[in-house]
Enzyme design. Structure first.
Site, PDB file in Angstrom:
ATOM      1  N   SER A   1      46.889  27.379  44.074  1.00 49.47           N
ATOM      2  CA  SER A   1      46.082  26.239  43.683  1.00 49.47           C
ATOM      3  C   SER A   1      44.709  26.496  44.256  1.00 49.47           C
ATOM      4  O   SER A   1      44.551  26.583  45.465  1.00 49.47           O
ATOM      5  CB  SER A   1      46.675  24.964  44.252  1.00 49.47           C
ATOM      6  OG  SER A   1      45.762  23.917  44.074  1.00 49.47           O
ATOM      7  N   ARG A   2      43.707  26.660  43.393  1.00 48.06           N
ATOM      8  CA  ARG A   2      42.413  27.136  43.894  1.00 48.06           C
ATOM      9  C   ARG A   2      41.562  26.021  44.476  1.00 48.06           C
ATOM     10  O   ARG A   2      40.663  26.287  45.248  1.00 48.06           O
ATOM     11  CB  ARG A   2      41.652  27.849  42.779  1.00 48.06           C
ATOM     12  CG  ARG A   2      42.399  29.089  42.335  1.00 48.06           C
ATOM     13  CD  ARG A   2      41.579  30.048  41.512  1.00 48.06           C
ATOM     14  NE  ARG A   2      42.467  31.106  41.052  1.00 48.06           N
ATOM     15  CZ  ARG A   2      43.075  31.104  39.879  1.00 48.06           C
ATOM     16  NH1 ARG A   2      42.856  30.124  39.026  1.00 48.06           N
ATOM     17  NH2 ARG A   2      43.888  32.076  39.535  1.00 48.06           N
ATOM     18  N   VAL A   3      41.790  24.778  44.114  1.00 55.11           N
ATOM     19  CA  VAL A   3      40.924  23.721  44.626  1.00 55.11           C
ATOM     20  C   VAL A   3      41.670  22.613  45.346  1.00 55.11           C
ATOM     21  O   VAL A   3      41.081  21.874  46.121  1.00 55.11           O
ATOM     22  CB  VAL A   3      40.076  23.095  43.494  1.00 55.11           C
ATOM     23  CG1 VAL A   3      39.105  24.099  42.946  1.00 55.11           C
ATOM     24  CG2 VAL A   3      40.943  22.537  42.396  1.00 55.11           C
TER      25      VAL A   3
END
Ligand SMILES: Nc1ncnc2c1ncn2[C@@H]1O[C@H](COP(=O)(O)OP(=O)(O)OP(=O)(O)O)[C@@H](O)[C@H]1O
Ligand SMILES: [Mg+2]
Length: 551
Positions: free
Chosen positions: A365-367
């Site tokens: 999950s990048r953010v």
């Protein structure tokens, strides 16, 4: 009577001068040249716009997609089989619009907003364009609030924030829908409006899903948009855009919304069918060249708006079904590159009893990490690392005692972590309970009990904490992870672990159970009437309870 040309000319002149063109109803009308497979070609609409809505007989709506020099190619929604060659087609000068609003909550509708659940008419007052330009950079703000799914494995390691786009990807029957449904159920008491878009699924599946949501009390906060497997391709093509428009209604009212697109693989297939019928040139895997744009313009509409615009958010959970785990196929790679991370589900893990069957190594999950509450971020920090180490060494586990102690410890810890992250579907868990359970697992409180008892330990721990430490749990859920809180958690968990008892010594060897066993058997003999057995039966029942229903 003699006709005087002068008089007639002046009368005509007067009439023409007085003509008010704005009040006249001038429409451009065309005729159907050919119709097949929900697609028609129309002659005579010279001024027609791309994506314009067209009016046909029998309440059929058209959507102009191909503007060619001598005809317009359009897809048809509604009872298109009744359209015949020569029918008249009217322009509406409007782009395609979808009815939206609160009235749709709790209902199953088709992509044009018509009810499919037999619960009566839906009278919506508002509508929104199906295709809407995604907000620009200035209008957005970073993701900062959590969108909790209630699943330990997701909320701890792959956290999702409001306004994020997180892909759920995996083969068929790996629990993709289950994750999305749990997210909807977990948010039923929060201010999150949900839209579930079912594309190309069986009607019975969707009915079952509506029932599940209703039983969980989450349906009244959810809109289900259905374009079932037997619908024509244009309806399936439209479904996600319609669902997005319905979610945007809440977004632009400053509320939070979640849209699930289940699934975009079938959407791409429907679009391919439509494009081939419209005679657009096929590209890789016979998909048209703009299949990337098809999904990117949809997913870009997920956003966290800045506070000046109301601070609303639209979170998107697109689902992609892979074939034999092939994430490098055309559509999966496209969608992976547009989203802010993916939850990757594996049939191998699913079949070995890991539920949800998330491959931790390649799920990201990048953010969402920014949106995680501090206690969760801190306790979950080591989780991913330890799990990955375990997966790497797992193949050696069959060598058992021949391994060095360090490896054995990693394996033992890993097994317990996997057990901890297992969770039955439709049982979302509050975040503070998750924190405590993950805390217990990563701090070694499970290392001294046998793996089979982990479920019971965690369930009892949660009950214990809820019963005796409600205040502490509240602090944790509000994001407090100060030294005092940590110490209080540490104290509570360790005293619970002491009471629960140990099966293994510090080195992981079985404790010499002679005294314990003899004391237990004497107790049982003493009672004499078999109530001791009853107790044991109960214990066994409890131990099985948290197992997934169909594990
Ligand atoms: N956490 C879980 N615990 C136990 N069973 C689960 C869990 N998650 C999913 N399942 C079961 O696994 C099966 C498949 O789940 P689901 O329908 O969500 O998968 P899917 O990937 O969406 O499947 P499809 O490809 O058919 O859409 C269902 O029978 C479901 O009950
Ligand atoms: Mg599914």
């Amino acid at each position: 009577m003699q006709i005087k040309p002068d008089e007639i000319t002046s009368i005509l002149k007067n009439r023409i001068e007085g003509l008010d063109t704005s009040s006249a109803d001038l429409t451009e009308v065309g005729t159907v040249l050919s119709v097949a497979d929900g697609i028609c070609r129309i002659h005579g609409l010279d001024e027609c716009m791309s994506f314009e809505m067209l009016e046909l007989p029998h309440d059929v709506t058209g959507l102009a997609l191909n503007l060619e020099s001598d005809n317009v190619g359009a897809v048809l929604f509604g009872e298109w089989a009744k359209i015949v060659e020569g029918d008249t087609v009217k322009r509406t000068k409007r782009l395609l619009e979808i009815p939206v609003g609160e009235e749709l909550l709790g209902r199953i509708v088709d992509p044009l907003g018509n009810p499919l659940d037999g619960k009566g008419e839906i009278n919506t007052s508002a509508s929104r364009p199906s295709e809407f330009k995604a907000p620009g950079v200035v209008q957005r703000q970073p993701v900062k609030e959590p969108m909790l799914t209630g699943l330990k494995a997701v909320d701890s390691m792959i956290p999702i924030g409001r306004g994020q786009r997180e892909l759920i990807i995996g083969d068929r029957q790996t629990g993709k829908t289950a994750i999305a449904v749990d997210a909807i159920i977990n948010n039923q008491d929060r201010d999150l409006r949900c839209v579930y878009v079912a594309i190309g699924q069986r009607k019975s599946t969707v009915v079952g899903l509506a029932k599940t949501l209703e039983d969980a009390g989450a349906l009244q906060n959810t809109i289900i948009v259905m374009a079932s497997a037997d619908e024509a391709a244009p309806i399936k093509f439209l479904a996600p855009y319609a669902g997005c428009a319905m979610g945007e209604h809440f977004l632009y009212n400053g509320e939070a919304a979640l849209v699930v697109y289940d699934d975009l693989s079938k959407h791409a297939v429907a679009y391919r069918q439509m494009s081939l019928l419209l005679r657009r040139p096929p590209g890789r895997e016979a998909y048209p060249g703009d299949v990337f744009y098809l999904h990117s313009r949809l997913l870009e509409r997920a956003v966290k708006l800045n506070d000046d615009l109301g601070g609303g958010s639209l979170t998107a959970l697109p689902v992609i079904e892979t074939q034999a785990g092939d994430v490098s196929a055309y559509v999966p790679t496209n969608v992976i590159s547009i989203t802010d991370g993916q939850i990757y589900l594996e049939p191998g893990l699913f079949n070995s009893g890991v539920r949800p069957a998330i491959n931790v190594g390649i799920s990201v999950s990048r953010v969402g990490g920014n949106a995680q509450i501090t206690p969760m971020r801190r306790v979950a920090g080591r989780l991913k690392l330890e799990l990955s180490q375990y997966r790497e060494l797992e193949a050696f586990s069959q060598f058992g005692s021949e391994l060095d102690p360090e490896t054995q410890r990693t394996l033992a810890r890993g097994e317990r972590l996997v057990k901890t992250l297992n969770q039955a579907e439709r049982h979302p868990m509050p975040v503070e309970d998750q924190v405590i359970q993950v805390y217990a697992a990563t701090n070694g409180y499970l290392d001294r009990i046998v793996v089979d008892k982990v479920d019971r330990f965690l369930a009892d721990l949660t009950d214990h904490m809820r019963g005796n430490e409600a205040e502490l749990l509240k602090q944790v859920s509000e994001g407090d992870w100060s030294d005092d809180t940590q110490q209080a958690v540490e104290k509570a968990v360790s005293s619970f672990a002491e009471d629960f008892g140990f099966d293994l010594d510090e080195e992981g060897h079985p404790l010499d159970e002679d005294d314990e066993a003899s004391s237990r058997s004497s107790r049982r003999d003493g009672s004499g009437d078999g109530s001791g057995d009853g107790e044991r039966d109960q214990e066994e029942d409890r131990a099985q309870e948290p197992e997934p229903a169909n594990a």
